[in-house]
Design a protein around this motif. Structure first.
Motif, mmCIF file in Angstrom:
data_model
loop_
_atom_site.group_PDB
_atom_site.id
_atom_site.type_symbol
_atom_site.label_atom_id
_atom_site.label_comp_id
_atom_site.label_asym_id
_atom_site.label_seq_id
_atom_site.Cartn_x
_atom_site.Cartn_y
_atom_site.Cartn_z
ATOM 1 N N ARG A 116 -19.131 12.750 -8.695
ATOM 2 C CA ARG A 116 -20.010 13.791 -9.224
ATOM 3 C C ARG A 116 -20.910 14.316 -8.118
ATOM 4 O O ARG A 116 -21.106 15.520 -7.970
ATOM 5 C CB ARG A 116 -20.856 13.256 -10.370
ATOM 6 C CG ARG A 116 -20.057 12.828 -11.570
ATOM 7 C CD ARG A 116 -20.090 13.825 -12.716
ATOM 8 N NE ARG A 116 -21.384 14.014 -13.298
ATOM 9 C CZ ARG A 116 -21.976 13.183 -14.140
ATOM 10 N NH1 ARG A 116 -21.354 12.070 -14.475
ATOM 11 N NH2 ARG A 116 -23.150 13.451 -14.637
ATOM 12 N N THR B 53 -19.006 16.668 -5.667
ATOM 13 C CA THR B 53 -18.689 18.034 -6.074
ATOM 14 C C THR B 53 -19.947 18.815 -6.434
ATOM 15 O O THR B 53 -19.920 20.025 -6.518
ATOM 16 C CB THR B 53 -17.733 18.062 -7.279
ATOM 17 O OG1 THR B 53 -18.367 17.444 -8.386
ATOM 18 C CG2 THR B 53 -16.461 17.314 -6.953
ATOM 19 N N GLU C 10 -5.638 17.032 -1.416
ATOM 20 C CA GLU C 10 -7.017 16.584 -1.520
ATOM 21 C C GLU C 10 -7.715 17.265 -2.694
ATOM 22 O O GLU C 10 -8.420 16.604 -3.468
ATOM 23 C CB GLU C 10 -7.727 16.943 -0.219
ATOM 24 C CG GLU C 10 -8.531 15.823 0.358
ATOM 25 C CD GLU C 10 -9.153 16.245 1.662
ATOM 26 O OE1 GLU C 10 -8.388 16.488 2.632
ATOM 27 O OE2 GLU C 10 -10.392 16.358 1.707
ATOM 28 N N HIS C 11 -7.535 18.561 -2.799
ATOM 29 C CA HIS C 11 -8.118 19.277 -3.937
ATOM 30 C C HIS C 11 -7.687 18.612 -5.234
ATOM 31 O O HIS C 11 -8.493 18.303 -6.105
ATOM 32 C CB HIS C 11 -7.626 20.730 -3.950
ATOM 33 C CG HIS C 11 -8.189 21.585 -2.859
ATOM 34 N ND1 HIS C 11 -9.504 21.530 -2.475
ATOM 35 C CD2 HIS C 11 -7.617 22.543 -2.083
ATOM 36 C CE1 HIS C 11 -9.712 22.411 -1.502
ATOM 37 N NE2 HIS C 11 -8.575 23.030 -1.242
ATOM 38 N N THR C 12 -6.396 18.399 -5.346
ATOM 39 C CA THR C 12 -5.853 17.848 -6.582
ATOM 40 C C THR C 12 -6.427 16.461 -6.849
ATOM 41 O O THR C 12 -6.808 16.129 -7.973
ATOM 42 C CB THR C 12 -4.326 17.760 -6.505
ATOM 43 O OG1 THR C 12 -3.810 19.075 -6.260
ATOM 44 C CG2 THR C 12 -3.737 17.215 -7.791
ATOM 45 N N HIS D 20 -9.316 15.138 -5.909
ATOM 46 C CA HIS D 20 -10.691 15.195 -6.388
ATOM 47 C C HIS D 20 -10.759 15.671 -7.827
ATOM 48 O O HIS D 20 -11.402 15.057 -8.674
ATOM 49 C CB HIS D 20 -11.524 16.130 -5.518
ATOM 50 C CG HIS D 20 -11.977 15.503 -4.258
ATOM 51 N ND1 HIS D 20 -12.164 16.208 -3.093
ATOM 52 C CD2 HIS D 20 -12.282 14.222 -3.972
ATOM 53 C CE1 HIS D 20 -12.553 15.381 -2.147
ATOM 54 N NE2 HIS D 20 -12.635 14.181 -2.649
ATOM 55 N N SER D 21 -10.090 16.763 -8.065
ATOM 56 C CA SER D 21 -10.199 17.384 -9.375
ATOM 57 C C SER D 21 -9.580 16.504 -10.459
ATOM 58 O O SER D 21 -10.128 16.362 -11.561
ATOM 59 C CB SER D 21 -9.544 18.751 -9.336
ATOM 60 O OG SER D 21 -9.704 19.418 -10.536
ATOM 61 N N ALA D 22 -8.447 15.883 -10.144
ATOM 62 C CA ALA D 22 -7.810 15.005 -11.126
ATOM 63 C C ALA D 22 -8.719 13.815 -11.415
ATOM 64 O O ALA D 22 -8.876 13.395 -12.564
ATOM 65 C CB ALA D 22 -6.468 14.520 -10.601
ATOM 66 N N ILE E 119 -11.903 13.782 -11.332
ATOM 67 C CA ILE E 119 -12.976 14.242 -12.204
ATOM 68 C C ILE E 119 -12.528 14.341 -13.642
ATOM 69 O O ILE E 119 -13.221 13.883 -14.554
ATOM 70 C CB ILE E 119 -13.487 15.616 -11.743
ATOM 71 C CG1 ILE E 119 -14.279 15.446 -10.455
ATOM 72 C CG2 ILE E 119 -14.361 16.254 -12.811
ATOM 73 C CD1 ILE E 119 -14.813 16.732 -9.921
ATOM 74 N N THR E 120 -11.357 14.925 -13.870
ATOM 75 C CA THR E 120 -10.916 15.066 -15.253
ATOM 76 C C THR E 120 -10.692 13.691 -15.861
ATOM 77 O O THR E 120 -10.951 13.480 -17.029
ATOM 78 C CB THR E 120 -9.630 15.905 -15.389
ATOM 79 O OG1 THR E 120 -8.598 15.303 -14.634
ATOM 80 C CG2 THR E 120 -9.849 17.321 -14.890
#
Lengths: 210, 210
Positions: free
Chosen positions: B131, B134, B177-179, B181-183, B185-186
């Motif tokens: 958290r 981001t 890397e984007h994926t 982090h975002s995964a 988070i979800t």
DNA sequence: CGCTAATCTAGAACAAGTTTCAGACTGGGT
DNA sequence: ACCCAGTCTGAAACTTGTTCTAGATTAGCG
């Protein structure tokens, strides 16, 4: 920041608060809600996340602080709702002018870069909304999910499918969404250029074509 | 939350604060820094982001509040530094047992799922760190960048390249890397299952093999 | 050792998100 | 017209991140 973990009691003797599901709001309530979202977007437009101060939003929307919190139980809820609002407008705009490319991957990339340019026009607003979105904790799950579904719909629309999407396509779309959010964040925090975001989007869109 | 926008003056008559670049810290300073990071990880371990309260961190580390802020100019800085710390340990661990798969894509997926399982062991800590990562704004760019470089290094390591990576590979790594982090988070916010994260990771890793 | 600048501590003060409360107001049903 | 439940308002209170200040402590240096 106050108790972000303490949750509002569902107000024992009180009906569900506005904003909950299909709870037909009064004319005046509908209007209040709109005023609040407008004020939020305006404040976010200058100054981004930090400039959205609950007291100011309330005053600017001509509403008491307590009322603001009744409509949106936290700053994050408020900003996520704002994002939902903005995304709906974007979706409508995109529907009117569908992407021109042939290849599905290219269509998605084109659509996302269009969305990206929309963000560029209001970088502060984008900052506020995206930060809220990724900062959201479980208590905002439902709302974040709604935003996610909207984004998915936009991407699926752009793909211009004939039939229903397959499982592989759905996971590709999820990955594209991940990339979109994360790339947006790195751009907003000044760690990536627009060119780099474009490359990343195009790279990930290749997943669509298998 | 206090003035997140107001920045600390570089303390006119004062030397650079600890934590700045290669500023050799005293023995005791090194120790203090470590105590702070430990306290942070401990508090984050229970309760996640919200449970990391600056006063508590300070007390638990046996340090004055002002000192804590001297070492880490904000809660986000503190948590990003914690993430850096944890990532370094993870990197070391991973080095000792490199992935067993043949295919580079599979190797990366395997490595990331290993990292993911490490996160599962301490979901609250993961929550706090991710958290913060981001949510970080421009003032934390440098630190976030360091974390990003570490992550990149881990992924490149996993790929087991013989030569230097090509431009395409680098953008694939960025998207991964984007994926990631975002995964994460979800998953942390309860909007995706572990199985789904696994699928997403595997999906995006296909980008490596073109 | 004795000095000076930097650092550390304790604690107050301030800012912004969130909660709470008493009273005014509204809409619908009688 | 009257009443009730649910809303809205205005203002104060509370929490936690952040800043500030005055006085100890410490590190290095002559």
């Amino acid at each position: 920041m106050g108790h972000m973990t303490t949750h509002r009691t569902p107000s024992a003797g009180t009906a569900a608060p506005p904003g909950t599901a299909a709870m037909s709001l009064t004319e005046r309530q509908e209007e209040r809600r709109r005023r609040i979202l407008q004020a939020t977007a305006r404040l976010a437009g200058r100054g981004g996340y930090d400039a959205v101060q609950m007291r100011e939003v309330a005053e600017s929307a001509g509403v008491a602080l307590g009322t603001l919190y009744r409509y949106f139980p936290s700053k994050v809820h408020l900003l996520v709702a704002t994002m939902q609002d903005q995304l709906e407008q974007l979706h409508a705009t995109l529907r009117k002018r569908p992407p021109t490319e042939e290849d599905p991957a290219a269509r998605v990339a084109q659509t996302l870069m269009r969305a990206f340019r929309a963000m560029q026009r209001e970088p502060h607003l984008a900052d506020a909304m995206v930060r809220a979105l990724t900062f959201a904790d479980r208590s905002v799950s439902a709302e974040v999910d709604a935003v996610s579904r909207l984004t998915t719909a936009i991407i699926l629309d752009a793909m211009g499918l004939t039939g229903p999407p397959g499982a592989e396509q759905l996971s590709a779309v999820r990955v594209i969404e991940h990339t979109w959010h994360s790339a947006l964040i790195t751009w907003l925090s000044g760690r990536a250029s627009i060119a780099q975001v474009k490359i990343d989007i195009e790279t990930v869109c290749r997943l669509i074509t298998r």
